[in-house]
Design a protein around this motif. Structure first.
Motif, mmCIF file in Angstrom:
data_model
loop_
_atom_site.group_PDB
_atom_site.id
_atom_site.type_symbol
_atom_site.label_atom_id
_atom_site.label_comp_id
_atom_site.label_asym_id
_atom_site.label_seq_id
_atom_site.Cartn_x
_atom_site.Cartn_y
_atom_site.Cartn_z
ATOM 1 N N ARG A 10 0.844 -1.196 0.000
ATOM 2 C CA ARG A 10 0.000 0.000 0.000
ATOM 3 C C ARG A 10 0.877 1.243 0.000
ATOM 4 O O ARG A 10 1.849 1.327 0.752
ATOM 5 N N GLN A 51 -7.388 5.591 12.019
ATOM 6 C CA GLN A 51 -8.783 5.509 11.606
ATOM 7 C C GLN A 51 -8.831 5.524 10.082
ATOM 8 O O GLN A 51 -8.058 6.221 9.431
ATOM 9 N N ASP A 52 -9.749 4.733 9.518
ATOM 10 C CA ASP A 52 -9.972 4.704 8.075
ATOM 11 C C ASP A 52 -11.040 5.719 7.698
ATOM 12 O O ASP A 52 -12.001 5.937 8.448
ATOM 13 N N LYS A 54 -13.142 7.395 3.966
ATOM 14 C CA LYS A 54 -13.429 7.091 2.566
ATOM 15 C C LYS A 54 -13.993 8.302 1.852
ATOM 16 O O LYS A 54 -14.557 9.222 2.456
ATOM 17 N N VAL A 59 -10.401 4.499 -0.114
ATOM 18 C CA VAL A 59 -10.276 4.341 1.338
ATOM 19 C C VAL A 59 -8.837 4.641 1.736
ATOM 20 O O VAL A 59 -7.892 4.103 1.165
ATOM 21 N N SER A 61 -6.203 5.470 5.254
ATOM 22 C CA SER A 61 -6.030 5.382 6.694
ATOM 23 C C SER A 61 -5.168 6.562 7.128
ATOM 24 O O SER A 61 -4.129 6.834 6.522
ATOM 25 N N GLU A 63 -3.101 7.865 10.298
ATOM 26 C CA GLU A 63 -2.521 7.165 11.437
ATOM 27 C C GLU A 63 -1.425 7.994 12.090
ATOM 28 O O GLU A 63 -0.883 8.907 11.488
ATOM 29 N N LYS A 75 -5.527 2.518 1.437
ATOM 30 C CA LYS A 75 -6.043 1.184 1.748
ATOM 31 C C LYS A 75 -6.558 0.474 0.499
ATOM 32 O O LYS A 75 -6.722 -0.733 0.507
#
Length: 96
Positions: A10, A51-52, A54, A59, A61, A63, A75
């Motif tokens: 990713r 937390q993800d 969208k 999508v 993340s 962090e 993601k």
């Protein structure tokens, strides 16, 4: 800012100069700027928070951990252009 691919291939950008106390501020600014919606709850550990989010089928993340600092992670493959935009925004606005 460091660009790389994680163990799951990713696209990931790390900002090791951004401290944990800035997670909420940076994340809120990104969510507003890019029109993101939560795609799950926030997870907080001793040395990490993530937390993800969208936008359509993209999508990402958002962090923070004690090893890498603030992290923006794609993601989904479709989110890679968005992650590049977010990384540019973070670099301009918050990375000192």
């Amino acid at each position: 800012m460091s660009e790389h691919r994680d163990a799951s291939d990713r696209l990931t950008f790390d900002f090791n100069s951004i401290q944990s106390r800035c997670y909420q501020e940076v994340t809120k600014a990104i969510v507003v700027e890019f029109g993101l919606e939560p795609a799950g709850g926030k997870v907080r550990g001793l040395d990490e928070v993530f937390q993800d989010f969208k936008r359509d089928n993209e999508v990402v993340s958002l962090e923070w951990d004690s090893w890498s600092g603030y992290i923006v992670n794609a993601k989904t493959k479709s989110a890679e252009p968005l992650v590049r935009e977010i990384a540019g925004y973070v670099s301009t606005k918050f990375n000192s």
